[in-house]
Scaffold this active site. Sequence first.
Site, PDB file in Angstrom:
ATOM      1  N   MET A  22       0.886  -1.501   0.002  1.00  0.00           N
ATOM      2  CA  MET A  22      -0.141   0.068  -0.058  1.00  0.00           C
ATOM      3  C   MET A  22       0.793   1.229   0.059  1.00  0.00           C
ATOM      4  SD  MET A  22       0.443  -1.818   2.878  1.00  0.00           S
ATOM      5  CE  MET A  22       1.027  -1.646   4.641  1.00  0.00           C
TER       6      MET A  22
ATOM      7  N   GLY B  14       3.511  -9.437  -0.337  1.00  0.00           N
ATOM      8  CA  GLY B  14       2.817  -8.299  -0.613  1.00  0.00           C
ATOM      9  C   GLY B  14       2.409  -7.554   0.791  1.00  0.00           C
ATOM     10  N   CYS B  15       1.427  -6.735   0.677  1.00  0.00           N
ATOM     11  CA  CYS B  15       0.912  -5.783   1.572  1.00  0.00           C
ATOM     12  C   CYS B  15       0.059  -6.830   2.794  1.00  0.00           C
ATOM     13  CB  CYS B  15      -0.164  -5.029   1.052  1.00  0.00           C
ATOM     14  SG  CYS B  15      -1.096  -3.974   2.479  1.00  0.00           S
ATOM     15  N   PHE B  16       0.667  -6.548   3.875  1.00  0.00           N
ATOM     16  CA  PHE B  16       0.266  -7.761   5.109  1.00  0.00           C
ATOM     17  C   PHE B  16      -1.259  -7.631   5.213  1.00  0.00           C
ATOM     18  CE2 PHE B  16       3.266  -4.682   7.840  1.00  0.00           C
ATOM     19  CZ  PHE B  16       2.343  -3.594   7.573  1.00  0.00           C
TER      20      PHE B  16
END
Length: 217
Positions: free
Chosen positions: A1, A51-53
């Site tokens: 993000m 990727g974004c957690f």
Amino acid sequence: MKFLLPVAIAAIGVGALSIPPATAERAVPIPTVVSDVPPTPGLATAVLAGGCFWGMEAVFERVKGVKSVVSGYAGGTRQTATYDQVSTERTGHAEAIRITYDPRVVSYGTLLRLYFSVAHDPTQVNGQYPDSGPSYRSAIFPQNPSQALTARRYIAQLTRAKAFPKPIATKVETGAFYPAEAYHQDFARRNPSHPYIMRWDRPKVAAAKAAYPGLVG
């Protein structure tokens, strides 16, 4: 993000992002793990980066047998395990999740199957669309030798099966896990209408439920 800060994303509508369709609306059909970690008494821990957690957490917290999921950073030092520092892409950290699970209910190999088939795209290098940079890389951080062996064997198994149209970029790495800031924890659950969650993470959760109805609720 990282491409838009959370506050900035929240201030605009989904359509204003002008980004292409999501890529995780359906799970990739892949085989089960041939060589899995044997179940043991008590709880176990898995650390995965993809990727974004926010999205990774949103998928795995719904898995039967998973007791908790914590968002955080893995692969770097304790001193640099903050969102502002990790976002510079110079700390060596990857955004990751720490999964605490009951191995008698869900195996490590089953978690890896979800990880590869629906939680993220393991063929993307140093990023996970729409986010780019090594902090969004695909990486597995085994917590013991059995997990490391299972992870490496499963990557080899998927490669032989040509499960994906491109080479698997996932690396098996070492490094400690450090929890992220409180505002990142349970982000998707607490912010279901957040534009980023609606655009990128809700499709992953829906795909996981559709592909694994007895496992993901």
